[in-house]
Design a protein around this motif. Structure first.
Motif, short mmCIF file in Angstrom:
data_model
loop_
_atom_site.label_atom_id
_atom_site.label_comp_id
_atom_site.label_asym_id
_atom_site.label_seq_id
_atom_site.Cartn_x
_atom_site.Cartn_y
_atom_site.Cartn_z
N TYR A 123 35.43 41.30 44.28
CA TYR A 123 34.85 40.61 43.12
C TYR A 123 33.33 40.66 43.17
O TYR A 123 32.74 40.64 44.25
CB TYR A 123 35.26 39.13 43.12
N GLU B 178 34.89 38.83 37.79
CA GLU B 178 35.16 40.22 37.41
C GLU B 178 35.20 41.07 38.66
O GLU B 178 34.58 40.74 39.68
CB GLU B 178 34.13 40.75 36.41
N SER C 271 37.85 45.65 37.20
CA SER C 271 38.69 44.46 37.07
C SER C 271 40.17 44.80 36.97
O SER C 271 41.02 43.91 37.14
CB SER C 271 38.27 43.64 35.85
N THR C 272 40.52 46.07 36.73
CA THR C 272 41.95 46.39 36.68
C THR C 272 42.58 46.24 38.06
O THR C 272 43.79 46.09 38.18
CB THR C 272 42.21 47.83 36.17
N ASN D 233 43.22 42.19 38.14
CA ASN D 233 43.86 41.44 37.05
C ASN D 233 45.38 41.44 37.22
O ASN D 233 45.90 41.96 38.21
CB ASN D 233 43.43 42.00 35.67
N CYS E 268 48.39 39.79 42.77
CA CYS E 268 47.62 40.52 41.75
C CYS E 268 46.11 40.25 41.83
O CYS E 268 45.32 41.20 41.74
CB CYS E 268 48.09 40.16 40.34
N PRO E 269 45.67 39.01 41.99
CA PRO E 269 44.22 38.77 41.90
C PRO E 269 43.41 39.31 43.07
O PRO E 269 42.19 39.30 43.03
CB PRO E 269 44.12 37.23 41.87
N SER F 50 46.80 49.97 38.28
CA SER F 50 45.38 49.79 37.96
C SER F 50 44.73 51.17 37.83
O SER F 50 45.34 52.20 38.14
CB SER F 50 44.70 49.00 39.07
N VAL G 259 37.76 35.23 32.61
CA VAL G 259 37.90 36.55 33.24
C VAL G 259 37.76 37.65 32.20
O VAL G 259 37.92 38.82 32.52
CB VAL G 259 39.25 36.69 33.99
N HIS G 260 37.51 37.26 30.96
CA HIS G 260 37.36 38.23 29.88
C HIS G 260 36.03 38.01 29.16
O HIS G 260 35.85 36.98 28.52
CB HIS G 260 38.49 38.09 28.85
N ASN H 134 44.59 39.58 26.44
CA ASN H 134 44.06 40.37 27.56
C ASN H 134 43.53 41.71 27.04
O ASN H 134 44.26 42.44 26.38
CB ASN H 134 45.14 40.62 28.60
N GLN I 146 42.47 44.65 28.40
CA GLN I 146 42.43 45.93 29.11
C GLN I 146 42.84 47.12 28.24
O GLN I 146 42.13 48.11 28.14
CB GLN I 146 43.33 45.90 30.36
#
Lengths: 500, 159
Positions: A68, A86, A93-94, A97, A180-181, A191, A432-433, A476, A478
């Protein structure tokens, strides 16, 4: 073909390419793959490190430090300050996320089309979404494999008569590692790190990690390339990349900052839009084993038209404790010891106003968002709906992200909390966006870039990340980012005026 | 309680917070304030013995301070200044530095300081305690104690 890490550079270096791409997340990796596939020489510069699937094990704190930006502690200043997270690693970030890949909502696309932007009609975007969904193996997962949080969310929706949908996720054989995070430790999440980055490398793209771009080399309106500072242990070298075109894909905060540092100011960083995430912990009378099963398999779709979504969130005692933090010591102790009865939910709300990215000459961008009364109203509404949902699903106590609040046991408790003219500074808001900080558009007065991402006043600098979206997606982003980059790259490659 | 007893309560079970001498005077002051806040607010987990808890508190506080030390300059400087101001703020109320108070009084002082009208210590405490929770519940001993253990690779917990 592999990624060149900072350790591979031993001196100041100059290279050249057809295109240099700054950033390797959803936008940068997509641009890299498409340009390399078209036979272009591509160099990607990524500020973060290169970490692979086998590196995604170990303590969450360590992985946050690696993956991060600022270890996940980037603030968006304001009252309250908003915690913005991010990715800062190859794949962006993929990597961190949840792999949720909703297509752009119809009403959002329609609004963008309404501004005159071309090639956003159904016939143009559907094939792009289909190709991306195929490449990223996007599919919905079985509800029977869901974790309890998702199943209870569905039960709540059924009780209330609310619409819900299974969540499309970029994954192959998700094995419920629930990490995931901090990067998927099994490689199930599709990702950029395991999809378009290797594909771009296979097509000859060169990727440098640990390379922070500081300068856009210019000759009048034409960019001649970029200069990056590459970190190799305690040493730093300059990597100069000369290129026919520069694609900026560092995200909605770093891209405007780089532009501002280099003297590009027109509509740059002034239209930042974010999503607010407000988390809540719900506790149930029975053990629900929240860690078992696939996370985030269902989402409430009743309020899509209001750009409001309710879903479950990744479960871990760390996330549980952090969500409970505003409630203090004793609640954290009590609920974490009974974690088997708890699950984490979140409501995501689109902002009503705009924030700013500022170059305050501190070596980092400063980001600011002033919470509007309308934002507070939407947040209250979102929290109310979240509470209704989990109470309908059988929750005993609901702990909202509001400092000093008591657990909610019924809607009357919520009424009392909200009617006390709740100070927004008590809200614990995450985001996060971030989007639309350098929006493309038809009107040069109100946009930073043209309809396909070319920065106004330049011949060959393109925005290729969430910053170029005309507005926040509500959902989201992406796959929207990837689809817009796809659309733009195809136009750029087809149009001889870009001379790429 | 006199000064000596207070120090003893801070350094319980002979686990003295060994500060990082490379961080300089300011850094050491901040590190001590962080340790004092963490030690006071660290959640209790029934199956962790008091001695282990103190050891974990020290490890956690080091991780929290390390994370603060790595913050960008424009965040780190105000954070350090606030931390030092916070450590000294209890001089006004209790006549002693925050890091020299016993845990009960540290907890009380943190509660008061959150609502302090002049200097906004709330954000500093929120940051410190959030990082504390992150590193505490990330600690293998704590995860084991509450029955949640991360297994590498494909999580059997998640199956």
């Amino acid at each position: 073909m592999t990624v060149h890490t900072g350790n591979s550079l031993e001196s100041d270096t100059s290279i050249s390419a057809d295109a240099v791409i700054v950033g390797s997340g959803a936008g940068g990796a997509t641009a890299a793959y498409l340009l390399a596939r078209a036979g272009k020489e591509v160099v990607v510069l990524e500020e973060g490190g290169y970490h692979q699937t086998e590196d995604f094990e170990g303590p969450i704190g360590d992985l946050m430090g690696k993956l991060y930006r600022d270890a996940g502690m980037t603030p968006i200043l304001g009252k309250p300050a908003i915690a913005f997270a991010e990715g800062c690693c190859v794949g962006g970030s993929t990597v961190i996320n949840g792999g949720l890949c909703w297509r752009t909502p119809q009403h959002v696309l329609s609004a963008w089309r309404g501004t005159g932007l071309p090639e956003l009609d159904e016939a143009s975007v559907t094939p792009i979404f289909e190709e991306l969904e195929k490449d990223l193996s996007i599919s919905v997962q079985n509800i029977s494999d869901s974790n309890a949080a998702s199943r209870l969310l569905i039960e709540g929706c059924q009780q209330l008569g609310w619409a819900w949908e299974r969540v499309p996720r970029a994954q192959i054989d998700c094995s419920n590692s629930n990490r995931c995070p901090t990067g998927c430790p099994t490689g199930a999440k599709q990702s950029m790190l395991v999809t378009y980055i290797p594909k771009a490398l296979n097509k000859g793209a060169r990727i440098y990690s640990d390379a922070r771009v500081t300068e856009i080399m210019r000759n009048g309106s034409r960019a001649e390339g970029v200069t990056a500072r590459v970190t190799n242990g305690s040493k730093t070298f300059r990597l100069k990349v000369k290129a026919k075109a520069v694609f900026l894909a560092g995200g909605s905060i770093q891209t405007p900052y780089l532009l501002l540092r280099n003297g590009f100011t027109h509509q740059v960083g002034t239209n930042l839009q974010i999503h607010f995430n407000l988390k809540a912990v719900a506790t149930f009378p029975q053990d629900i084993e929240p860690q078992r099963g696939t996370m985030m398999t269902a989402q409430v779709k009743q309020f899509t038209g209001e750009d409001m979504y309710i879903g479950s969130s990744n479960f871990d005692p760390v996330y549980l404790a952090l969500t409970l933090a505003p409630h203090g010591h004793s609640v954290v102790e009590r609920v974490t010891q009974n974690w088997r009865k708890a699950s984490i939910y979140l409501v995501q709300v689109k902002c009503a106003g705009t924030g700013k990215v500022i170059n305050a000459r501190l070596g980092r961008p400063m980001t600011y968002y002033k919470l509007l009364a309308e934002d507070v109203r939407r947040i209250h509404l979102g929290l109310r709906r979240l509470v209704q949902l989990v109470l309908a699903a059988g929750a005993e106590d609901v702990f909202l992200s509001i400092a000093g609040s008591s657990p909610i046991r019924c809607e009357a408790d919520l009424d009392r909390l909200m009617s006390n003219s709740l100070d927004p500074r008590r809200l614990d808001i995450l985001s996060v966006h971030a989007m639309a900080s350098c929006p493309l558009g038809m009107d040069a007065r109100t946009s930073a870039a043209d309809a396909f991402g070319l920065l106004h006043g330049t011949d060959n600098i393109f925005i290729a990340d969430a910053g170029m979206l005309p507005g926040a997606t509500g959902t989201n982003p992406q796959i929207t980012i990837m689809a817009m980059v796809y659309r733009n790259i195809m136009s750029i490659l087809a149009d001889r005026k870009y001379r790429l | 309680m006199n000064e000596t007893e207070n120090k003893h309560s801070v350094q319980s079970f002979g686990i003295e917070p060994q500060m990082n001498i490379q961080t300089g005077i300011v850094g050491r002051r901040v590190e001590r304030m962080v340790w004092a806040a963490v030690d006071a607010e660290l959640p209790y987990v029934a199956s962790i013995a008091e001695e282990d808890r103190s050891r974990i508190a020290l490890e956690v506080s080091k991780s929290v301070f390390e994370r603060m030390r790595l913050m960008p300059f424009f965040l780190r400087v105000p954070c350090y200044l606030l931390a030092i101001a916070f450590d000294m703020s209890s001089l006004l109320v209790c006549g002693k530095l925050f890091s020299n108070l016993d845990s009960d009084r540290r907890r009380t002082h943190m509660q008061i300081a959150r609502r302090w009208p002049i200097v906004r210590f709330g954000e500093l405490l929120k940051l410190t305690l959030s990082l504390m929770l992150l590193y505490y519940f990330d600690h293998p001993r704590v995860r084991h104690a509450i029955g949640y253990e991360w297994r590498t690779g494909v999580s059997e917990v998640g199956r």
